[in-house]
Enzyme design. Structure first.
Site, short mmCIF file in Angstrom:
data_model
loop_
_atom_site.label_atom_id
_atom_site.label_comp_id
_atom_site.label_asym_id
_atom_site.label_seq_id
_atom_site.Cartn_x
_atom_site.Cartn_y
_atom_site.Cartn_z
N ASN A 99 -5.92 8.90 -0.03
CA ASN A 99 -7.04 8.60 0.88
C ASN A 99 -8.14 9.61 0.61
O ASN A 99 -7.90 10.66 0.02
CB ASN A 99 -6.60 8.72 2.34
CG ASN A 99 -5.81 7.49 2.79
OD1 ASN A 99 -6.11 6.36 2.42
ND2 ASN A 99 -4.78 7.73 3.59
N TYR A 151 4.98 -0.56 0.42
CA TYR A 151 3.98 -1.05 -0.55
C TYR A 151 4.53 -2.15 -1.46
O TYR A 151 3.92 -3.21 -1.58
CB TYR A 151 3.40 0.13 -1.36
CG TYR A 151 2.29 0.83 -0.62
CD1 TYR A 151 2.52 1.47 0.59
CD2 TYR A 151 0.99 0.84 -1.11
CE1 TYR A 151 1.49 2.10 1.29
CE2 TYR A 151 -0.04 1.46 -0.42
CZ TYR A 151 0.22 2.09 0.77
OH TYR A 151 -0.80 2.70 1.47
N HIS A 159 -6.44 -2.13 3.83
CA HIS A 159 -7.08 -1.90 2.51
C HIS A 159 -7.55 -3.20 1.86
O HIS A 159 -7.46 -3.36 0.64
CB HIS A 159 -6.13 -1.17 1.55
CG HIS A 159 -5.69 0.19 2.03
ND1 HIS A 159 -6.49 1.29 1.94
CD2 HIS A 159 -4.54 0.59 2.61
CE1 HIS A 159 -5.85 2.33 2.45
NE2 HIS A 159 -4.66 1.94 2.88
#
Ligand code: NDP
Length: 497
Positions: free
Chosen positions: A129, A342, A56
């Site tokens: 997504n 994350y 990303h």
């Protein structure tokens, strides 16, 4: 702001555009160690880059607002969803996944959608997504899957030489067929970030203070509909303007043409989950709409461009572990792993105090005195407050009637065996891919473009054996698809020979 240039600690610079030199008569000069201005200018330049995200990396983003449009109090106690008309500030960052920061926006890829809702009960993040499913359902496969889509370790090439790796990964992990059907259809090359949908993919829980909960999946749908490029237009655009999507989003917002999405949930009762025909914690599956229709909860509008890309978008960190009371994780193994991965990635990329950065900072009050010090702490660091929990000097504040954090849930009792999870693949893993193939059949020319997109990629694979295995793989979705794919690919291979 000072009306003249200064150093980073405020001392005025007489001329920020000239180094101090010891000069001789013939025009040469030796720079001096005492020229702090020169040293700091060069030293800071050397350190301007932070690690780019391993996935990303290339993105555009903007701020806006989320508005609760429908009463949802029967399914969640989340404050930002407590009243129709209630608005919360939002940050959205939309990215490609595999390619690097400087890559072209219109490369065929899944598009990531990081969304931070700054609610009055803390930050609610969703990491979505633009496809509703994922390639794997076991998180340990995630790094391999991504590497197979990135550069070859020897050639450093990301195109034809990697076809073998991508193909071999997916042949070896066939549960990804449904996601591949999404990636290679027109939605793999969006025409604009304003015209994509976003899906949580994961199953979450909406919880209420009475202890009840529902399973949900989130759907964020562009009000102006999904619009895509064909593969040819996407490739041409990548050459002509690699930042096409970034520019399009920025200019639209600048012109007051604010992109808007309707936000929905599918809602499932936990009792139904036990007997439902699909495992609802398997991220390679959707819940068909006819079983679980969409129910609107809100509307999202992006209406403010970043003032500074680095501070607003590059330093933004999203995590599915950021959940407000009223929203909770489910037993989806991919979600559980992302809840670790994350924030771990953000600590590496931005440092341990990344939540203090302006774009990540909660608008709700934060009192977390057990997280203090650390590199680049620029808060008041809780002053003299006890740095341990349970002090009799300053007891931990408990808001009367306050809601507990959603990640601490007591909804389920788990009894089971600890074992390795082998992600066995059966015919049921192809059923939803087949359903999508039929959906494409209802859209003029879409099946043909799909076949062309896969064939364009596959024709670069030199091994006839590998190509043949791919035809068999897609035949399990639909025999005619496998046949057409063979025909078109082998014609391309023959033409290139
Ligand atoms: P339906 O038959 O009720 O509707 C088809 C759905 O397909 C539409 O709602 C639309 O989703 C989506 N769609 C349309 N064109 C495309 C495309 N080019 N690429 C991907 N999706 C597209 O759907 P079902 O729920 O019965 O599912 C059938 C198949 O549709 C699934 O196997 C799945 O692959 C796909 N799909 C399903 C979703 C779900 O959550 N049930 C979500 C998205 C796709 P949308 O309105 O979101 O654009």
């Amino acid at each position: 702001m000072a009306s003249f240039y200064t150093g980073a600690e405020g001392c005025p610079y007489p001329n920020p555009n000239a180094s101090v030199q010891l000069r001789n008569g013939s025009g040469g000069g030796l720079v001096l160690l005492q020229d702090t201005q020169l040293i700091e200018t060069l030293a800071h330049f050397n350190r301007e880059r932070i690690p780019e995200r391993v996935v990303h990396a290339k993105a555009a983003g903007a701020y806006g607002e989320f508005e609760c449009t429908h009463d949802c109090t029967d399914i969640t106690s989340a404050s930002f969803l407590s009243k129709v008309g209630k608005k919360s500030d939002v940050l959205v960052r939309i990215s490609t996944v595999g390619p690097e920061r400087g890559s072209a926006d219109t490369t065929r890829d899944v598009h990531g959608w990081g969304m931070k809702i700054y609610t009055d009960e803390g930050n609610q993040d969703f990491v979505c997504n633009n496809i509703p499913v994922f390639f794997v359902r076991d998180p340990i496969k995630f790094p391999s899957m991504n590497r197979s889509h990135k550069r070859h370790p020897q050639t450093n090439l990301s195109d034809s030489d990697m076809v073998f790796a991508i193909t071999s990964f997916h042949l070896g992990n066939p549960e990804g067929i449904h996601a591949l059907m999404h990636l290679f259809n027109d939605r793999g090359t969006p025409a604009s970030l304003r015209n994509i949908n976003a899906y949580s993919g994961h199953t979450y829980k909406f919880t209420k203070e009475d202890g009840s909960f529902k399973y949900i999946k989130l759907h964020i749908k562009a009000q102006t509909g999904v619009k895509n490029f064909t593969a040819d237009v996407a490739a041409k655009t990548a050459g002509e303007n690699p930042d096409f999507h970034t520019q399009d989003l920025f200019e639209a917002i600048e012109q007051g043409n604010f992109p808007t999405w309707d936000v929905f949930v599918q809602v499932m009762d936990p009792k139904e989950a036990e007997t439902y025909r699909w495992n609802i914690f398997d991220m390679t599956k959707v819940w068909p709409h006819k079983d679980y229709p969409l129910r609107q909860i809100g509307r999202l509008t992006l209406n403010r461009n970043p003032q500074n890309y680095f501070t607003d978008i590059e330093q933004a960190a999203f995590s599915p572990s950021n959940m407000v009371p009223g929203i909770a994780p489910s037993a989806d193994p991919m979600l559980q792993a992302r809840m670790f991965a994350y924030p771990d990635a953000a600590r590496y990329r931005l440092g341990v105090n990344y939540q203090q950065l302006p774009t990540n900072r909660s608008k709700a009050p934060v009192y977390s005195p057990f997280q203090r010090d650390g590199f680049m702490n620029f808060s008041a660091n809780y002053g003299a407050d006890p740095n341990y929990v349970g002090s009799s000097l300053k007891p931990t504040p408990v808001k009367a009637g306050g809601k507990v954090s959603s990640t601490i849930t007591e909804h389920e009792k788990w009894v089971g065996e600890v074992s390795s999870f082998t992600s066995e693949v059966g015919p049921e893993d192809f059923e939803q891919a087949t359903a999508l193939w039929r959906v494409l059949g209802g859209q003029e020319g879409h099946q043909e473009r799909f076949v062309g997109n896969v064939a364009g990629h596959l024709a670069k694979a030199k091994s006839a054996m590998i190509r043949s295995r791919v035809y068999e793989y897609f035949s399990q979705v639909d025999k005619d698809l496998g046949r057409r794919l063979r025909e078109v690919t082998e014609a391309k291979v023959a033409a290139a020979a």
